[in-house]
Each structure stands twice: as C-alpha cells, then as structure tokens.
Design a protein around this motif. Structure first.
Motif, PDB file in Angstrom:
ATOM      1  N   GLY A 237       0.804  -1.216   0.000  1.00 17.46           N
ATOM      2  CA  GLY A 237       0.000   0.000   0.000  1.00 17.46           C
ATOM      3  C   GLY A 237       0.833   1.260   0.000  1.00 17.46           C
ATOM      4  N   ASP A 238       2.164   1.140  -0.098  1.00 25.48           N
ATOM      5  CA  ASP A 238       3.030   2.314  -0.209  1.00 25.48           C
ATOM      6  C   ASP A 238       3.005   2.842  -1.640  1.00 25.48           C
ATOM      7  N   THR A 255      -0.844   7.134  18.032  1.00 25.78           N
ATOM      8  CA  THR A 255      -0.808   5.685  18.169  1.00 25.78           C
ATOM      9  C   THR A 255      -1.735   5.099  17.106  1.00 25.78           C
ATOM     10  N   GLU A 256      -1.540   3.828  16.781  1.00 28.81           N
ATOM     11  CA  GLU A 256      -2.416   3.222  15.777  1.00 28.81           C
ATOM     12  C   GLU A 256      -3.863   3.223  16.252  1.00 28.81           C
ATOM     13  N   GLU A 257      -4.070   3.011  17.550  1.00 29.29           N
ATOM     14  CA  GLU A 257      -5.438   3.011  18.070  1.00 29.29           C
ATOM     15  C   GLU A 257      -6.082   4.377  17.896  1.00 29.29           C
ATOM     16  N   VAL A 269     -10.152  -4.246   9.582  1.00 25.38           N
ATOM     17  CA  VAL A 269      -9.585  -3.706   8.346  1.00 25.38           C
ATOM     18  C   VAL A 269      -8.190  -3.147   8.665  1.00 25.38           C
ATOM     19  N   PRO A 270      -7.151  -3.613   7.993  1.00 27.63           N
ATOM     20  CA  PRO A 270      -5.806  -3.116   8.298  1.00 27.63           C
ATOM     21  C   PRO A 270      -5.563  -1.739   7.707  1.00 27.63           C
ATOM     22  N   LEU A 271      -4.623  -1.000   8.291  1.00 29.40           N
ATOM     23  CA  LEU A 271      -4.138   0.222   7.680  1.00 29.40           C
ATOM     24  C   LEU A 271      -3.253  -0.141   6.498  1.00 29.40           C
TER      25      LEU A 271
END
Length: 450
Positions: A237-238, A255-257, A269-271
């Motif tokens: 996805g880069d 943070t990711e959260e 769903v992933p980033l």
C-alpha cells in the motif's frame, strides 16, 4: 502579570464571545448567503475596537469575502512585530441529521462547546483576541492581525500577500488554523504536505457493446483504468511512483489506536502502507482516488464500458517541489499502456508544501510558552492538509519565523458533524499566546540572552 490568572479571569467573556461568533453561519461557499459572513466580519471589527485597536482596515479582493487587517504598532523601536492569522468563515454543516444539536446553536458538551466552525477556526480567532485583552490592547510586541473570511472555500487572498509585502512585513507569524495532536498535548506543526490533482481518462470504444458478444476482446475502459490505478501502490500500500520523496518521521505521531478511531477504520480492516504513521501521513507521499466516473452498479448494463475517468489527489513531502511531484505522477501514468491502451492524463491544480525553520528566537519563545501553558514540552508534528496562505505569507515576509499552533485538536471533528472545542485547549492557547509574545519580546531585544 500573572498570565494564567489574567486569562482565567477573561475566560467567561471569551466563552461568551465564542458562542456569539459560532452562532453566525458564516459559510463563504457559493450558494450560501453573504450576509452572515459580513455579520461575522462586523462582530470581529467591533471586538477589536473594544480592545482599543485603532488601525483596522478591510481588504476587499475580487471574488472573495472581506479580510480584516488590523495593526498595533510596536511599543518601542527595538520590539519585534508578530503577525496573527486565523479565519472567521466556516465549512458548510453538511447533513444536519448527523448533528446531535443544530450546527449553528453552540451547545455545551463535556468540557467545551459543539457547533460548526467553533474549533476551525473561530476558537483561534478568539484566542488571538484573548491575548490582546490580557495585555489590554498593549502587548510587548507590534501586532498585525489578519482575519480571513473565505479560507475554507479558497480565495485569491492566498496569493495576495507577496504583492503587498510592506503590509505583511513582520518578524514572526502565528498561523492559528490548527492545534494539538491530542487534547492536553502542546503541539507545534512544523510541516505541511503539498497537494496536487491529476485526472486520468480512458476511451476505448465509440459506445457500449454487449458484453456477451464483445467481451473478452473489446477493450474495457474501466478495466484499463483500474489496471493503471493499481500500479500507483505496491503490495504493502506504499506509493510506488518513482521520485516522490519519503523520509523517516522523527517527531511525535498518533498511536495506531488513536488513528484508527480518528479515521473511522472498521474493525478487522488493516491500515495500508508500511513505516511509522508519521512517515505515511506527513513525510511521505499519498495518492487517493477522490472521484471515479464509471457506470453505477444500480444502473449497470451487460455491456463493455467505453469510457472511464478518475480524479487523483496527490499529497507530497513538504520540501518537494510541487511541479516536480505532479510531473512524476503524470509521467508515471502516461508511460503506462494497460493492455496496450494509452491513457489521457491531465494535470490540475497544485500547491506547495511548507517546512518551518525551528531554530530562531520565535521558536525558542514558543517552546517556553507552550510548556508554561500545558505543563509539558511541545511535540512536533506535521499535517497532511495544506494551508495555501502560509506560503503566500512566507513569500511576503521571507525572513519571518512561521509558527503553527492553536486551540483545535485532532479529535475536534473539524469539517465533520458535531465539531467541538474544549475550553481547556482554548484557555491554554490564550496563555501560550500571552507567554509567547512576552518571551519573544525579551529574547528579540538587542543584547538579550539567546
């Protein structure tokens, strides 16, 4: 003066004025009435006069709402001049059914107020006024005030300051059109990604053809377009367009959260992308498909699609040249021949990013001021959004330090339903503004310790 005590004594009045200002639906988009924008303008002019500001002008440019320009001369020849910027227009409210209260009825929420534009950017307008009130209209620096009336829609004012450099000449400027990474975390924004748009089109047939009779050999324009778009990112996805600048991010980030919550990413769903969030969001490129012309599912026919078009939004590193970044994307697309079919690629608008120099006396003063207001050292972040006027003001005053901080926070729902501002962030921003002009005046004077 005891800065915190002085500001605390002013907060009831500042809150009341923020409510008055936020109740005005000052949307400067086409199709909205101009009278509320003028009403907000007049209210702010009156507030400035009440503070004792004597020189107040109105800048009228074709095709835009009035800009308030006001000036307080320096108290001494060796005092610096600080330009303060914010805007009094707001985004449209959008779907009002998604609001928990009417968007232009300021409504109490826990620790703050909810209304359209109350954070972006009316809280920062009030923060500037709060600093001036704390000093009773006589701050220890010269002040130039720029309150814009059509920032959200965009206006020719973005490019005006370099044409009138004497008016905007200053030693430092505080662009208050953003705020903290999260509530309670003092934040200086030091970079803005640039932005560009590109349209890519495909035409393969004169008109649709039956997919049963022609599918499999007749070139499907939508399939060609999707194949081209799939080359813009790698398997992670880069962004895969060669030459677009990407660097590690050394500042603070979410943070990711926090990010998943802010972005509304669905569970499971992933980033996309790899590397730190700061690198993906601020010091690296992003390409988003923001529009697609193709047959809708609801009205789909069993036919090979003859024409498809997509609009792309490119965000790029703050120090990358805007024209270069757009050219790299255009050349990438023009070099493609999905299934042997050429693409028509049309570059659109582009705007440069900005990266601040952080080693001067204004940044020293700001770091001290934010620590005084929030009780901890400031974090450094960038933003993927753009503020076009920053570059215009920087060109008008090329020697000035540019600081970006304010009363918003990343969780305030700006541009979304149920926008809110927290009184703690507004109060601390006013304290920081007061401390900043005090510290900057002291550090700027000849012979002061650096």
């Amino acid at each position: 003066m005891d800065t915190a005590a002085k500001v605390d004594a002013l907060m009831d009045g500042l809150r009341a004025d923020l409510e008055r200002l936020a109740a005005i639906p000052s949307v400067a988009f086409p199709g909205f009435p101009a009278e509320p924008v003028q009403e907000a303008h007049d209210l702010l002019v009156g507030m400035l006069r009440d503070i004792g500001v004597e020189r107040i002008e109105r800048i009228d440019l074709p095709g835009t709402a009035p800009v308030i320009f006001a000036e307080i001369p320096p108290p001494s020849p060796d005092a610096p001049t600080v330009l303060l910027y914010s805007h009094y227009d707001v985004q449209p409210p959008g779907d009002e059914k998604l609001w928990l209260s009417p968007p232009f009825e300021p409504t109490p929420v826990e620790g703050g107020l909810r209304a359209r534009g109350i954070a972006d950017d009316k809280s920062n307008v009030i923060a500037h006024l709060g600093m001036l009130r704390a000093y009773e209209g006589r701050p220890p620096v010269g002040v130039k005030i720029v309150f814009e009336g059509q920032e959200e829609y965009g206006s020719p004012f973005d490019d005006y300051p370099p044409s009138d450099p004497e008016r905007f000449a200053c030693d430092a400027m505080v662009i208050a059109d953003l705020g903290n990474l999260r509530p309670g975390t003092p934040t200086l924004t030091t970079g803005l990604r640039g932005a560009s748009e590109v349209v890519v089109e495909v035409r393969t047939l004169q008109e649709p053809r039956h997919s049963g009779e022609f599918g499999g050999a007749a070139p499907d324009a939508l399939l060609v377009l999707l194949t081209a778009l799939s080359t813009l990112h790698d398997v992670h996805g880069d962004v895969a367009v060669a030459g677009l600048r990407r660097e590690e991010w050394s500042g603070t980030t979410y943070t990711e959260e926090e990010f998943r919550d802010l972005a509304g990413v669905s569970d499971g769903v992933p980033l996309i992308g790899s590397g730190s969030l700061g690198e993906r969001l601020w010091s690296g490129p992003a390409i988003t498909v923001i529009g697609l012309d193709a047959p809708s599912v609801e009205h789909a026919a069993s036919a090979v699609v003859p024409y498809a078009r997509a609009k792309l939004n490119l965000r790029f590193h703050p120090r990358q040249d805007a024209k270069e970044a757009q050219r790299l994307l255009v050349e990438h697309l023009r070099a493609l021949r999905p299934f042997g079919v050429p693409l028509t690629v049309t570059p659109g608008d582009t705007g440069p990013g900005y990266e601040a120099s952080t080693g001067g006396p204004a940044y020293r003063a700001a770091r001290t001021a934010l620590r005084e207001a929030w009780g901890e050292d400031a974090s450094y972040v960038a933003t993927g959004g753009s503020i076009p006027l920053v570059n215009g003001l920087a060109r008008a005053a090329p020697g000035a330090e540019v600081l970006l901080f304010g009363a918003q926070d990343s969780m305030c729902n700006l541009h979304a339903p149920n926008e809110r501002v927290l009184f703690s962030e507004l109060r601390n921003t006013v304290v920081a503004m007061c401390a900043f002009v005090r510290e900057y005046a002291a550090d700027f004077r000849p012979g002061a310790a650096s």
